[in-house]
Design an enzyme around this catalytic site. Structure first.
Site, PDB file in Angstrom:
ATOM      1  CG  ASP A  15      -2.053   0.971   1.099  1.00 39.65           C
ATOM      2  OD1 ASP A  15      -2.430   1.301  -0.041  1.00 39.65           O
ATOM      3  OD2 ASP A  15      -2.567   1.435   2.136  1.00 39.65           O
ATOM      4  CG  HIS A  32      -0.810   2.220  -9.083  1.00 45.17           C
ATOM      5  ND1 HIS A  32      -0.892   1.803  -7.775  1.00 45.17           N
ATOM      6  CD2 HIS A  32      -1.945   2.912  -9.338  1.00 45.17           C
ATOM      7  CE1 HIS A  32      -2.036   2.225  -7.259  1.00 45.17           C
ATOM      8  NE2 HIS A  32      -2.683   2.914  -8.177  1.00 45.17           N
ATOM      9  CG  LEU A 126       8.499 -17.820  -3.008  1.00 36.63           C
ATOM     10  CD1 LEU A 126       8.578 -17.762  -1.487  1.00 36.63           C
ATOM     11  CD2 LEU A 126       8.977 -16.501  -3.611  1.00 36.63           C
TER      12      LEU A 126
HETATM   13  C1  IPE Z   1      -1.804   0.248  -3.181  1.00 30.11           C
HETATM   14  O1  IPE Z   1      -1.601   1.603  -3.270  1.00 30.11           O
HETATM   15  C2  IPE Z   1      -2.116  -0.375  -4.506  1.00 30.11           C
HETATM   16  C3  IPE Z   1      -3.509  -0.742  -4.675  1.00 30.11           C
HETATM   17  C4  IPE Z   1      -4.436  -0.637  -3.778  1.00 30.11           C
HETATM   18  C5  IPE Z   1      -3.900  -1.246  -5.951  1.00 30.11           C
HETATM   19  P1  IPE Z   1      -2.788   2.651  -3.213  1.00 30.11           P
HETATM   20  O2  IPE Z   1      -3.205   2.961  -4.606  1.00 30.11           O
HETATM   21  O3  IPE Z   1      -3.858   2.217  -2.316  1.00 30.11           O
HETATM   22  O4  IPE Z   1      -2.022   3.891  -2.620  1.00 30.11           O
HETATM   23  P2  IPE Z   1      -2.552   4.866  -1.481  1.00 30.11           P
HETATM   24  O5  IPE Z   1      -2.893   4.020  -0.307  1.00 30.11           O
HETATM   25  O6  IPE Z   1      -3.741   5.568  -2.043  1.00 30.11           O
HETATM   26  O7  IPE Z   1      -1.395   5.770  -1.235  1.00 30.11           O
HETATM   27  C1  IPE Z   2      -5.438  -2.632   0.100  1.00 31.58           C
HETATM   28  O1  IPE Z   2      -5.137  -1.305  -0.111  1.00 31.58           O
HETATM   29  C2  IPE Z   2      -5.452  -3.378  -1.188  1.00 31.58           C
HETATM   30  C3  IPE Z   2      -4.168  -3.473  -1.886  1.00 31.58           C
HETATM   31  C4  IPE Z   2      -3.015  -3.026  -1.477  1.00 31.58           C
HETATM   32  C5  IPE Z   2      -4.218  -4.191  -3.123  1.00 31.58           C
HETATM   33  P1  IPE Z   2      -6.281  -0.189  -0.232  1.00 31.58           P
HETATM   34  O2  IPE Z   2      -5.582   1.110  -0.360  1.00 31.58           O
HETATM   35  O3  IPE Z   2      -7.224  -0.546  -1.303  1.00 31.58           O
HETATM   36  O4  IPE Z   2      -7.007  -0.346   1.166  1.00 31.58           O
HETATM   37  P2  IPE Z   2      -7.865   0.712   1.985  1.00 31.58           P
HETATM   38  O5  IPE Z   2      -8.877   1.262   1.029  1.00 31.58           O
HETATM   39  O6  IPE Z   2      -6.928   1.751   2.470  1.00 31.58           O
HETATM   40  O7  IPE Z   2      -8.434  -0.105   3.084  1.00 31.58           O
HETATM   41 MG    MG Z   3      -4.152   2.435  -0.309  1.00 28.99          MG
END
Ligand code: IPE
Ligand code: IPE
Ligand code: MG
Length: 255
Positions: A15, A32, A126
């Site tokens: 995340d 991303h 793995l």
């Molecule tokens: C995690 O990064 C990737 C996915 C959820 C696909 P985020 O896109 O949630 O990044 P933040 O949390 O908004 O910074």
């Molecule tokens: C969790 O991240 C999902 C992934 C990293 C793929 P999100 O950014 O979607 O989660 P929330 O919305 O903060 O809970």
């Molecule tokens: Mg996120």
């Protein structure tokens, strides 16, 4: 200390990509792209550490509600990863699997996934799983429905649940790492995480490194995992009892 005695299966919520990019005045998708470029390093580190399984949360059922452009970028990045990492996965005998509902992914990506899963299904290295279109609740509902179709009479058991999960032999998660600073599970591996150690780091995913990963594994492998028993505190209680007994005896002598 052998870390592999305690930590066999690590799950990571990758995340913080969007915030990482926004902090640099860039569009979220840039985060991303950077985030996906470090995945290969972390997989390699997991292999070097001798972990049995690494499960990476790449796209949740809830992530479907993000803007189409962002969703499409995540699909494209998965496809790129599959094309780019194929050779390395085969060379290192990594068993690759996607868990989740990928029925809405473009056909060429689904074909790449199927091909790699087939090619690696008997590998003993793995166990690398990508949770894509994944939701822990969906996984459980799916397991119960699958089971119910063939067992109308018998009561449902824990073993039945495990046997019907997306990847029955994956096993429980020993350690969950979440990057990005938030401290929640976000519908990830709900069943498998019943006794997982949790580690939340403020590092946003694109800044996560092999060194931090290794450091977390070593740090957590020092924790005492009790699984509901009383573990090491038992001996403490025993020594307290002994001390009390000695005191009582002393009191008797000097009465
Ligand atoms: C995690 O990064 C990737 C996915 C959820 C696909 P985020 O896109 O949630 O990044 P933040 O949390 O908004 O910074
Ligand atoms: C969790 O991240 C999902 C992934 C990293 C793929 P999100 O950014 O979607 O989660 P929330 O919305 O903060 O809970
Ligand atoms: Mg996120």
């Amino acid at each position: 200390m052998n870390i592999n005695d305690k930590i066999k299966h690590v799950a990571i919520i990758m995340d913080g990509n969007g915030r990482w990019a926004q902090n640099r005045c860039r569009p979220r998708v840039w985060g991303h792209i950077r985030g996906s470029s470090i995945v290969s390093d972390i997989v390699e580190e997991a292999d070097d550490l001798g972990l049995h399984a690494l499960t990476l949360y790449a796209f949740s059922t809830e992530n479907w509600s993000r803007p189409l452009g962002e969703v499409t970028t995540l699909f494209n990045l998965l496809k790129k990863f599959l094309l780019k990492e194929r050779r390395k996965i085969l060379k290192n005998r990594v068993r690759f699997k996607v868990i989740g509902d990928v029925s809405n992914l473009p056909l060429p990506t689904r074909e790449l996934i199927n091909k790699l899963e087939k090619e690696t299904k008997d590998f003993k290295g793995l166990k690398l799983s990508f949770a894509f279109g994944y939701g822990g609740r969906n996984e459980m509902i799916n397991a119960v429905n699958k089971w119910a179709q063939s067992n109308p009479e018998r009561p449902f058991s824990e073993e039945d649940m495990e046997a019907n999960l997306y990847q029955p032999d994956l096993g429980d998660v020993d350690l969950l790492i979440r990057t990005g600073g938030d401290q929640r599970i976000s519908n990830f591996l709900l069943w498998q995480m019943a006794y997982a150690e949790l580690f939340f780091t403020p590092t946003k995913w694109p800044d996560f490194t092999r060194e931090e990963f290794r450091g977390i594994i070593y740090q957590v492998s020092g924790r005492e995992r009790r699984f509901g028993t009383i573990g090491a505190t038992e001996s403490l209680d025993e020594s307290c009892l002994l001390a009390r007994k000695n005191l009582e005896e002393l009191n008797q002598i000097y009465r």
